[in-house]
Design a protein around this motif. Structure first.
Motif, PDB file in Angstrom:
ATOM      1  N   THR A  46       0.817  -1.214   0.000  1.00 19.77           N
ATOM      2  CA  THR A  46       0.000   0.000   0.000  1.00 19.77           C
ATOM      3  C   THR A  46       0.846   1.257   0.000  1.00 19.77           C
ATOM      4  OG1 THR A  46      -1.705  -1.194   1.238  1.00 19.77           O
ATOM      5  CG2 THR A  46      -1.869   1.204   1.198  1.00 19.77           C
ATOM      6  N   ASN A  47       1.947   1.238   0.724  1.00 18.49           N
ATOM      7  CA  ASN A  47       2.775   2.430   0.843  1.00 18.49           C
ATOM      8  C   ASN A  47       3.328   2.865  -0.512  1.00 18.49           C
ATOM      9  OD1 ASN A  47       4.199   4.468   2.368  1.00 18.49           O
ATOM     10  ND2 ASN A  47       6.058   3.283   2.019  1.00 18.49           N
ATOM     11  N   LEU A  48       3.905   1.928  -1.261  1.00 18.91           N
ATOM     12  CA  LEU A  48       4.465   2.277  -2.569  1.00 18.91           C
ATOM     13  C   LEU A  48       3.353   2.647  -3.547  1.00 18.91           C
ATOM     14  CD1 LEU A  48       6.897   2.572  -4.391  1.00 18.91           C
ATOM     15  CD2 LEU A  48       6.766   0.127  -4.894  1.00 18.91           C
ATOM     16  N   ALA A  49       2.217   1.957  -3.471  1.00 19.97           N
ATOM     17  CA  ALA A  49       1.091   2.291  -4.344  1.00 19.97           C
ATOM     18  C   ALA A  49       0.628   3.723  -4.094  1.00 19.97           C
ATOM     19  CB  ALA A  49      -0.063   1.319  -4.112  1.00 19.97           C
ATOM     20  N   SER A  50       0.548   4.116  -2.832  1.00 21.18           N
ATOM     21  CA  SER A  50       0.115   5.475  -2.492  1.00 21.18           C
ATOM     22  C   SER A  50       1.116   6.510  -2.977  1.00 21.18           C
ATOM     23  CB  SER A  50      -0.082   5.600  -0.981  1.00 21.18           C
ATOM     24  OG  SER A  50      -1.139   4.761  -0.534  1.00 21.18           O
ATOM     25  N   GLN A  51       2.399   6.232  -2.791  1.00 20.07           N
ATOM     26  CA  GLN A  51       3.423   7.169  -3.255  1.00 20.07           C
ATOM     27  C   GLN A  51       3.387   7.321  -4.772  1.00 20.07           C
ATOM     28  OE1 GLN A  51       7.297   6.088  -1.735  1.00 20.07           O
ATOM     29  NE2 GLN A  51       6.545   5.851   0.353  1.00 20.07           N
ATOM     30  N   THR A  52       3.199   6.211  -5.461  1.00 16.65           N
ATOM     31  CA  THR A  52       3.133   6.262  -6.924  1.00 16.65           C
ATOM     32  C   THR A  52       1.908   7.031  -7.383  1.00 16.65           C
ATOM     33  OG1 THR A  52       4.209   4.091  -7.021  1.00 16.65           O
ATOM     34  CG2 THR A  52       3.115   4.859  -9.025  1.00 16.65           C
ATOM     35  N   MET A  53       0.782   6.833  -6.708  1.00 16.16           N
ATOM     36  CA  MET A  53      -0.433   7.549  -7.059  1.00 16.16           C
ATOM     37  C   MET A  53      -0.262   9.052  -6.872  1.00 16.16           C
ATOM     38  SD  MET A  53      -4.262   7.200  -5.457  1.00 16.16           S
ATOM     39  CE  MET A  53      -3.689   7.800  -3.879  1.00 16.16           C
ATOM     40  N   ILE A  54       0.408   9.456  -5.802  1.00 21.36           N
ATOM     41  CA  ILE A  54       0.627  10.881  -5.549  1.00 21.36           C
ATOM     42  C   ILE A  54       1.481  11.493  -6.657  1.00 21.36           C
ATOM     43  CG2 ILE A  54       1.768  12.505  -3.995  1.00 21.36           C
ATOM     44  CD1 ILE A  54       0.887  10.677  -1.674  1.00 21.36           C
ATOM     45  N   LEU A  55       2.488  10.762  -7.111  1.00 24.08           N
ATOM     46  CA  LEU A  55       3.303  11.241  -8.236  1.00 24.08           C
ATOM     47  C   LEU A  55       2.469  11.315  -9.511  1.00 24.08           C
ATOM     48  CD1 LEU A  55       6.654   9.299  -7.660  1.00 24.08           C
ATOM     49  CD2 LEU A  55       6.240  11.748  -7.330  1.00 24.08           C
ATOM     50  N   GLY A  56       1.621  10.319  -9.733  1.00 25.17           N
ATOM     51  CA  GLY A  56       0.795  10.307 -10.930  1.00 25.17           C
ATOM     52  C   GLY A  56      -0.191  11.457 -10.968  1.00 25.17           C
ATOM     53  N   ARG A  57      -0.642  11.891  -9.815  1.00 27.65           N
ATOM     54  CA  ARG A  57      -1.582  13.013  -9.768  1.00 27.65           C
ATOM     55  C   ARG A  57      -0.989  14.296 -10.349  1.00 27.65           C
ATOM     56  NH1 ARG A  57      -3.798  12.102  -3.613  1.00 27.65           N
ATOM     57  NH2 ARG A  57      -5.458  10.590  -4.099  1.00 27.65           N
ATOM     58  N   GLU A  58       0.329  14.404 -10.332  1.00 22.59           N
ATOM     59  CA  GLU A  58       0.972  15.579 -10.917  1.00 22.59           C
ATOM     60  C   GLU A  58       0.732  15.630 -12.422  1.00 22.59           C
ATOM     61  OE1 GLU A  58       2.486  17.988  -9.209  1.00 22.59           O
ATOM     62  OE2 GLU A  58       1.840  16.903  -7.403  1.00 22.59           O
ATOM     63  N   TYR A  59       0.417  14.479 -13.009  1.00 26.26           N
ATOM     64  CA  TYR A  59       0.131  14.432 -14.442  1.00 26.26           C
ATOM     65  C   TYR A  59      -1.350  14.619 -14.737  1.00 26.26           C
ATOM     66  CZ  TYR A  59      -0.892  12.346 -18.993  1.00 26.26           C
ATOM     67  OH  TYR A  59      -1.376  12.118 -20.250  1.00 26.26           O
ATOM     68  N   TYR A  60      -2.206  13.872 -14.016  1.00 23.84           N
ATOM     69  CA  TYR A  60      -3.603  13.835 -14.447  1.00 23.84           C
ATOM     70  C   TYR A  60      -4.582  14.512 -13.499  1.00 23.84           C
ATOM     71  CZ  TYR A  60      -4.079   9.838 -11.224  1.00 23.84           C
ATOM     72  OH  TYR A  60      -4.089   9.028 -10.119  1.00 23.84           O
ATOM     73  N   GLN A  61      -4.126  15.114 -12.397  1.00 27.69           N
ATOM     74  CA  GLN A  61      -5.084  15.722 -11.488  1.00 27.69           C
ATOM     75  C   GLN A  61      -4.762  17.182 -11.207  1.00 27.69           C
ATOM     76  OE1 GLN A  61      -6.344  14.297  -7.283  1.00 27.69           O
ATOM     77  NE2 GLN A  61      -7.142  12.733  -8.668  1.00 27.69           N
ATOM     78  N   THR A  62      -4.117  17.831 -12.141  1.00 23.79           N
ATOM     79  CA  THR A  62      -3.907  19.269 -12.056  1.00 23.79           C
ATOM     80  C   THR A  62      -5.122  19.973 -12.650  1.00 23.79           C
ATOM     81  OG1 THR A  62      -2.818  19.340 -14.212  1.00 23.79           O
ATOM     82  CG2 THR A  62      -1.422  18.961 -12.277  1.00 23.79           C
ATOM     83  N   PRO A  63      -5.300  21.272 -12.378  1.00 20.29           N
ATOM     84  CA  PRO A  63      -6.470  21.978 -12.918  1.00 20.29           C
ATOM     85  C   PRO A  63      -6.603  21.866 -14.436  1.00 20.29           C
ATOM     86  CG  PRO A  63      -5.396  23.312 -11.242  1.00 20.29           C
ATOM     87  CD  PRO A  63      -4.511  22.118 -11.469  1.00 20.29           C
ATOM     88  N   ILE A  64      -5.473  21.895 -15.141  1.00 25.38           N
ATOM     89  CA  ILE A  64      -5.505  21.785 -16.601  1.00 25.38           C
ATOM     90  C   ILE A  64      -5.420  20.323 -17.029  1.00 25.38           C
ATOM     91  CG2 ILE A  64      -4.297  22.354 -18.737  1.00 25.38           C
ATOM     92  CD1 ILE A  64      -3.436  24.954 -17.473  1.00 25.38           C
ATOM     93  N   GLY A  65      -4.539  19.562 -16.392  1.00 25.18           N
ATOM     94  CA  GLY A  65      -4.288  18.194 -16.813  1.00 25.18           C
ATOM     95  C   GLY A  65      -5.504  17.290 -16.732  1.00 25.18           C
ATOM     96  N   GLU A  66      -6.314  17.461 -15.689  1.00 21.41           N
ATOM     97  CA  GLU A  66      -7.452  16.558 -15.528  1.00 21.41           C
ATOM     98  C   GLU A  66      -8.445  16.701 -16.668  1.00 21.41           C
ATOM     99  OE1 GLU A  66      -9.802  14.678 -11.853  1.00 21.41           O
ATOM    100  OE2 GLU A  66      -9.671  16.857 -11.807  1.00 21.41           O
ATOM    101  N   GLY A  67      -8.651  17.938 -17.116  1.00 22.61           N
ATOM    102  CA  GLY A  67      -9.593  18.151 -18.205  1.00 22.61           C
ATOM    103  C   GLY A  67      -9.034  17.785 -19.563  1.00 22.61           C
ATOM    104  N   LEU A  68      -7.773  18.129 -19.812  1.00 23.26           N
ATOM    105  CA  LEU A  68      -7.188  17.940 -21.138  1.00 23.26           C
ATOM    106  C   LEU A  68      -6.568  16.565 -21.333  1.00 23.26           C
ATOM    107  CD1 LEU A  68      -5.470  21.404 -21.750  1.00 23.26           C
ATOM    108  CD2 LEU A  68      -7.686  20.589 -22.583  1.00 23.26           C
ATOM    109  N   LEU A  69      -6.049  15.955 -20.271  1.00 20.14           N
ATOM    110  CA  LEU A  69      -5.297  14.711 -20.420  1.00 20.14           C
ATOM    111  C   LEU A  69      -6.031  13.481 -19.901  1.00 20.14           C
ATOM    112  CD1 LEU A  69      -1.798  16.054 -19.281  1.00 20.14           C
ATOM    113  CD2 LEU A  69      -2.662  15.818 -21.622  1.00 20.14           C
ATOM    114  N   ALA A  70      -7.064  13.671 -19.110  1.00 16.87           N
ATOM    115  CA  ALA A  70      -7.762  12.510 -18.538  1.00 16.87           C
ATOM    116  C   ALA A  70      -9.254  12.545 -18.836  1.00 16.87           C
ATOM    117  CB  ALA A  70      -7.514  12.447 -17.030  1.00 16.87           C
TER     118      ALA A  70
END
Length: 256
Positions: A46-70
């Motif tokens: 769980t720990n590594l999965a959570s850390q990886t998810m937090i890094l991934g959010r920098e790609y797909y969960q930003t104000p612009i990224g979520e709308g344009l990339l996801a």
């Protein structure tokens, strides 16, 4: 001279097909980033999965990224696919028969609804993806009590683990259904896109081989990662448990 209805119909279908194909690479990149977290749970839990998810959010969960990339590509891809299906199955008048009389025929696609591509696509868009998005993205952000807008820092794979422990059968059905539908849809869809634009078979792989790769390369690693997470004991702070429970039970899938 105005274009004939049949030519207009063909043009619209071509545009919808192109839109569906163009949005696919964006969705594929999002999926690679998003699914990396549960896959890495096989190695670091769980720990590594959570850390990886937090890094991934920098790609797909930003104000612009979520709308344009996801979300944007997923919504556009879904609308294009559904619109194409409706247009293909809409009745159209065309002459037929040796006597030249006009009769109304229903246009059909060479890819009927009952194909794996169609079934997995509609299962994803109409069932699994809406539930997943609402439970994991929308409901935890609600400001109502006792949820109180669970922040990103508190919304990690402990949230996933809580669902797997509290509603095991429902959670496993929804995760397996979503991952399975997406992976198999992508396997058949990638071949379709390749053959459309490059006029050749996708590496000369058979349909059975492509689906086997999807199962062995995506579905099994993700589900094994979720299994590794489910086997760990809960590590939820007491003040978060009620908030997690309230977020899950906003969905009828976890209320009944």
């Amino acid at each position: 001279m105005s274009a004939s209805p049949s030519n207009t119909r063909k043009t619209v279908l071509n545009v919808l097909t192109t839109v569906s194909h163009v949005t696919s690479p964006f969705i594929s990149v999002f999926l690679l980033v998003h699914l990396a977290a549960p896959v890495l749970a096989n190695v670091g839990g769980t720990n590594l999965a959570s850390q990886t998810m937090i890094l991934g959010r920098e790609y797909y969960q930003t104000p612009i990224g979520e709308g344009l990339l996801a979300l944007g590509p997923i919504v556009v891809h879904s609308i294009a696919g559904i619109s194409k299906r409706l247009l293909l199955t809409a009745p159209s008048n065309k002459p037929s028969g040796v006597d030249g009389k006009s009769s109304e025929k229903r246009a059909t696609s060479h890819r009927p609804l009952t194909t794996l591509l169609g079934l997995t696509g509609y299962a994803t868009v109409l069932i699994f993806l809406p539930v997943h998005f609402l439970v994991h993205r929308d409901y935890p952000a609600l400001p109502i009590e006792p949820i109180s807008s669970v922040g990103p820092a508190s919304l990690d794979y402990e949230y996933v683990k809580y669902g797997l422990h509290t509603w095991p059968w429902r959670s496993w059905f929804l995760y397996a259904g979503l991952v399975g539908s997406v992976a198999l849809h992508a396997a058949d869809g990638a071949t379709l896109i390749w053959n459309t634009w490059f006029k050749d078979s996708w590496g000369n792989l058979s349909r059975k081989t492509r689906r086997t790769i999807a199962v062995g390369g995506i579905i099994i690693p993700v589900l094994l990662g979720l299994t590794a997470i489910a086997r760990e004991p809960p590590m939820i702070m007491s003040f978060l448990q009620n908030r997690y429970h309230a977020a899950y039970t906003q969905s009828i899938a976890f209320r009944v």
